[in-house]
Every structure is written in structure tokens, then in C-alpha cells.
Enzyme design. Structure first.
Site, PDB file in Angstrom:
ATOM      1  N   ARG A 170     -25.913  15.358  20.418  1.00 43.42           N
ATOM      2  CA  ARG A 170     -25.924  14.454  21.580  1.00 43.42           C
ATOM      3  C   ARG A 170     -25.877  13.009  21.080  1.00 43.42           C
ATOM      4  O   ARG A 170     -25.063  12.744  20.207  1.00 43.42           O
ATOM      5  CB  ARG A 170     -27.129  14.757  22.478  1.00 43.42           C
ATOM      6  CG  ARG A 170     -27.021  14.151  23.849  1.00 43.42           C
ATOM      7  CD  ARG A 170     -27.639  14.986  24.923  1.00 43.42           C
ATOM      8  NE  ARG A 170     -26.734  16.024  25.398  1.00 43.42           N
ATOM      9  CZ  ARG A 170     -25.619  15.808  26.101  1.00 43.42           C
ATOM     10  NH1 ARG A 170     -25.268  14.588  26.420  1.00 43.42           N
ATOM     11  NH2 ARG A 170     -24.851  16.790  26.476  1.00 43.42           N
ATOM     12  N   THR A 220     -35.286  21.176  20.502  1.00 42.76           N
ATOM     13  CA  THR A 220     -33.891  20.760  20.650  1.00 42.76           C
ATOM     14  C   THR A 220     -33.245  20.696  19.272  1.00 42.76           C
ATOM     15  O   THR A 220     -33.859  20.160  18.334  1.00 42.76           O
ATOM     16  CB  THR A 220     -33.734  19.398  21.350  1.00 42.76           C
ATOM     17  OG1 THR A 220     -32.397  18.945  21.151  1.00 42.76           O
ATOM     18  CG2 THR A 220     -34.684  18.332  20.836  1.00 42.76           C
ATOM     19  N   ASP A 260     -31.084  18.786  18.499  1.00 40.82           N
ATOM     20  CA  ASP A 260     -30.753  17.372  18.240  1.00 40.82           C
ATOM     21  C   ASP A 260     -31.865  16.634  17.482  1.00 40.82           C
ATOM     22  O   ASP A 260     -31.617  15.595  16.884  1.00 40.82           O
ATOM     23  CB  ASP A 260     -30.496  16.644  19.560  1.00 40.82           C
ATOM     24  CG  ASP A 260     -29.448  17.343  20.414  1.00 40.82           C
ATOM     25  OD1 ASP A 260     -28.658  18.135  19.860  1.00 40.82           O
ATOM     26  OD2 ASP A 260     -29.436  17.114  21.637  1.00 40.82           O
ATOM     27  N   GLY A 282     -35.115  15.417  27.889  1.00 39.07           N
ATOM     28  CA  GLY A 282     -34.743  15.457  29.312  1.00 39.07           C
ATOM     29  C   GLY A 282     -35.562  16.485  30.070  1.00 39.07           C
ATOM     30  O   GLY A 282     -36.109  16.186  31.152  1.00 39.07           O
ATOM     31  N   GLN A 335     -23.766  26.187  16.364  1.00 38.34           N
ATOM     32  CA  GLN A 335     -24.997  25.594  15.824  1.00 38.34           C
ATOM     33  C   GLN A 335     -26.245  26.031  16.569  1.00 38.34           C
ATOM     34  O   GLN A 335     -27.359  25.783  16.139  1.00 38.34           O
ATOM     35  CB  GLN A 335     -24.913  24.059  15.877  1.00 38.34           C
ATOM     36  CG  GLN A 335     -23.909  23.494  14.913  1.00 38.34           C
ATOM     37  CD  GLN A 335     -23.381  22.128  15.368  1.00 38.34           C
ATOM     38  OE1 GLN A 335     -23.814  21.107  14.868  1.00 38.34           O
ATOM     39  NE2 GLN A 335     -22.439  22.107  16.297  1.00 38.34           N
ATOM     40  N   LYS A 342     -29.042  22.444  34.018  1.00 36.98           N
ATOM     41  CA  LYS A 342     -28.330  21.764  35.105  1.00 36.98           C
ATOM     42  C   LYS A 342     -29.179  21.805  36.369  1.00 36.98           C
ATOM     43  O   LYS A 342     -30.084  22.619  36.496  1.00 36.98           O
ATOM     44  CB  LYS A 342     -26.965  22.384  35.336  1.00 36.98           C
ATOM     45  CG  LYS A 342     -26.923  23.892  35.453  1.00 36.98           C
ATOM     46  CD  LYS A 342     -25.480  24.313  35.726  1.00 36.98           C
ATOM     47  CE  LYS A 342     -25.329  25.808  35.714  1.00 36.98           C
ATOM     48  NZ  LYS A 342     -25.241  26.373  34.375  1.00 36.98           N
TER      49      LYS A 342
HETATM   50  O1  F6P Z   1     -28.962  19.025  23.435  1.00 37.33           O
HETATM   51  C1  F6P Z   1     -28.512  20.117  22.711  1.00 37.33           C
HETATM   52  C2  F6P Z   1     -27.005  20.209  22.740  1.00 37.33           C
HETATM   53  O2  F6P Z   1     -26.602  21.322  21.980  1.00 37.33           O
HETATM   54  C3  F6P Z   1     -26.290  18.946  22.268  1.00 37.33           C
HETATM   55  O3  F6P Z   1     -26.278  18.822  20.870  1.00 37.33           O
HETATM   56  C4  F6P Z   1     -24.940  19.136  22.901  1.00 37.33           C
HETATM   57  O4  F6P Z   1     -24.287  17.901  23.125  1.00 37.33           O
HETATM   58  C5  F6P Z   1     -25.293  19.776  24.211  1.00 37.33           C
HETATM   59  O5  F6P Z   1     -26.560  20.411  24.057  1.00 37.33           O
HETATM   60  C6  F6P Z   1     -24.309  20.783  24.679  1.00 37.33           C
HETATM   61  O6  F6P Z   1     -24.661  21.171  25.946  1.00 37.33           O
HETATM   62  P1  F6P Z   1     -24.000  22.395  26.713  1.00 37.33           P
HETATM   63  O7  F6P Z   1     -24.552  23.650  26.089  1.00 37.33           O
HETATM   64  O8  F6P Z   1     -24.428  22.204  28.115  1.00 37.33           O
HETATM   65  O9  F6P Z   1     -22.517  22.306  26.507  1.00 37.33           O
END
Ligand code: F6P
Length: 340
Positions: free
Chosen positions: A162, A116, A118, A94, A263, A55
């Protein structure tokens, strides 16, 4: 990576705490890393010993009063204060994009490592973390199947990823799902119901359905729990929507599991440990060779590297014509409508 840099190059390695957030503190938050720190446990651990941040985009840093400010110069000052000569950044699309902008602005040699769950970073077949997340999601299907079969149920499993359906598609195939819904392919509830009814007609008393978190409702609206400080959608909950619609359409008893952040933990798979090791050594070698603005990658059973310019802001999503969608269809899995 640390071993290669310290023992191989004679460099001092500094680990930044909380990523760019640590560079905003004064003094900057960091620690010297020695190979000793990595002996024993680290290879077996999930998460990060240094902390991280996802963030507070440094170029539009949010304040509690709702305003945003560009804090990139402060981060670069923090980097300079630590007297660092180069940066190895580990993250997804990102994070690598932000680090690249900072590196360009500050004239900082930068090598990126794709990480990642993802697996949506372009230019590499794998990003660190994906294999372990895939294992967790597949294991979840293994655990859901017996209770599905015992109670004549449709089990819906919502997984992360994501805006990309890589985890859903790979886990769905690996875990024997009957239906896989991903954001890259349109679906119809009638299509899902048709598959479930066809299974029933063959005397199958259960079904497994995998849904990627970014899948939308039938009317195209996203299911989000809110937004992060940086404005990113916080997904979670579309599994309940799909589950409800399956129950309404088929009359089946449905249960929904939202796997969520489970996960992102657990013991890393050998594949992830290998990739982290391979990428780390190659990143140091690139910096040592005077390279910059590049990302390490895995391609064709080898470690390679490519310009970060070819990577950032180009998320790699599931190819609807690709081998995995073809495989899923070949196995009789409903994977959305075939647009062709
Ligand atoms: O990008 C990795 C991820 O785990 C995504 O799969 C998921 O949408 C997001 O991060 C969750 O983010 P946060 O941990 O900020 O809730």
C-alpha cells in the site's frame, strides 16, 4: 488466543464471520470457537477460517445505486444480539480505526491486534503477516536472479505494501536488489539508469530492481487499476512503467513481475506464528484485566500495549533517515534520491 480465553478464563469465544459484514446479517453470522478447532493445521495456514471484509465502511456503507448509508447501529445491534462482552479485532490501521469508532459508539470493550502484510501500523515493530510476505518477496528475488543472469536482463519486481515501502525495502535488501524504489523517497530514472550502467561497467550482466506498488510515475501521477468500494486505490502496474522507462533509458532487456496477492498466501513463517500467538494471549489478558481501547504491540523484544488513540489514522511509513535506508545506501543500492 482461544485457548487462553477458554481454558485460562473460562470464557466462551465466538468468531465473527466476515468481520463486521457478518454482524450486518440477521441472525449475525458467527460460530463458537473451541481450542480443538485450532489444533493441528491452523498455525500452518494463511488467510482466515472466519472470512473477513475490507469493503463497506459501516459509517459510509456503499449501495449499488451509488448512495452511502451509516450502518454502524446495525453492526452494534448484531454484536449485542450475540450477547458478547468484548471484542478482539485483528487488522491493519484502517480496520482498527473503524472498529474503534464502533466500539466507542456501542460502549464495547475492544482490544486490537495489528495484522497487515504492509507493516504500516504505528507503535509496533511488527504486524502479523509482514514476515511471511517479506519471505515470499525475497524468495521471488531468489528465483528471478538466475534467469536475470542467464539472459543478461534487468528484472523488475513489483511488490505490495500500500502506501508504505516496508516490504520493498526489506525484501530488496534481503534479496540482493540493486535498485529499490519506495513511495517515501523520490527517484529519478537517470538515477536508476546510472546504477544499472555502473553495474555493466563492472561487467555485471544483470540487475534486480524492486518497486513498491504505490510508487508514482515521474510526473507524480499514481498508477492504479481502479478503486475499491470504499474508495481505496487498487494499486498494481507501476513495475511495468518503471521497466519500460529503464528499457528506454538504458537499452537493457527488461522483464517485469508483479507479485500481487501471492504475497498474502503460503505457509506462515515462524516469526508470524510467534507474533500471532503472543499477541493473542496478551489480548485476552488485557480484556481479562478490564482494559479496553488498546492495541497489543511488539517493542524492544517484548509484548506491550498502547492506546488505540495513538495508533489509528497514523500510518507508519518508511523513515527516510532510518536504519534500513541507511543500510541500503551503505550496500550501494540505489534507493532513490537522498533529499539531504
Ligand atoms: O493492505 C494489504 C494489501 O495487501 C496491500 O498491500 C494491497 O495494496 C491491498 O491489500 C490489496 O487489496 P485487495 O486484496 O483488496 O486487492
Amino acid at each position: 488466543m482461544v485457548h487462553r480465553a477458554v481454558e485460562g478464563q473460562g470464557w466462551q469465544v465466538v468468531g465473527l464471520h466476515k468481520g463486521t459484514a457478518g454482524l450486518l446479517s440477521r441472525p449475525p453470522e458467527a460460530e463458537t470457537l473451541t481450542p480443538h478447532r485450532f489444533e493441528g493445521m491452523l498455525l500452518r495456514m494463511a488467510g482466515t477460517i472466519l472470512g473477513t471484509t475490507n469493503k463497506g465502511d459501516p459509517f459510509a456503507f456503499p449501495y449499488p445505486d451509488g448512495t452511502v448509508r451509516d450502518r454502524s447501529d446495525e453492526i452494534i445491534e448484531g454484536f449485542r444480539a450475540l450477547e458478547l462482552d468484548g471484542l478482539i479485532g485483528i487488522g491493519g490501521d484502517g480496520s482498527l480505526s473503524i472498529l474503534r469508532r464502533l466500539a466507542q459508539q456501542g460502549g464495547i470493550p475492544l482490544i486490537g491486534i495489528p495484522k497487515t502484510i504492509d507493516n504500516d501500523v504505528v507503535g509496533t515493530e511488527v504486524a502479523i503477516g509482514h514476515a511471511t510476505a517479506l519471505w515470499v518477496a525475497t524468495d521471488a528475488l531468489d528465483r528471478l536472479q538466475p534467469t536475470a543472469a542467464s539472459h543478461d536482463r534487468v528484472m523488475v519486481l513489483e511488490v505490495m505494501g500500500r502506501d508504505a515501502g516496508h516490504i520493498a525495502l526489506s525484501a530488496g535488501i534481503s534479496g540482493g536488489a540493486d535498485v529499490i524504489i519506495i513511495p517515501e523517497l523520490p527517484y529519478r530514472i537517470e538515477g536508476i539508469a546510472g546504477k544499472i550502467n555502473a553495474l555493466r561497467a563492472e561487467d555485471r550482466n544483470f540487475a534486480l530492481v524492486v518497486v513498491a506498488e504505490a510508487v508514482r510515475r515521474e510526473d507524480g501521477t499514481p498508477v492504479v487499476q481502479g478503486h475499491s468500494d470504499s474508495g481505496q486505490a487498487l494499486y498494481g502496474g507501476v513495475g511495468h512503467y518503471i521497466g519500460r522507462r529503464i528499457a528506454e533509458t538504458t537499452g537493457a532487456e527488461v522483464r517485469v513481475t508483479v507479485l500481487g496477492h501471492v504475497q498474502r498466501g503460503g505457509t506462515p513463517t515462524p516469526r508470524d506464528r510467534l507474533m500471532a500467538s503472543i499477541f493473542g494471549v496478551h489480548a485476552v489478558d488485557l480484556l481479562a484485566a478490564g482494559q479496553s481501547d488498546r492495541m497489543v504491540a511488539w517493542s524492544g523484544r517484548n509484548v506491550v500495549d498502547l492506546p488505540l488513540a495513538e495508533v489509528v489514522d497514523r500510518p507508519h511509513r518508511v523513515d527516510p533517515q532510518g536504519a534500513l535506508v541507511h543500510t541500503a545506501r551503505g550496500l550501494g543500492i540505489y534507493v532513490g534520491e537522498d533529499p539531504s
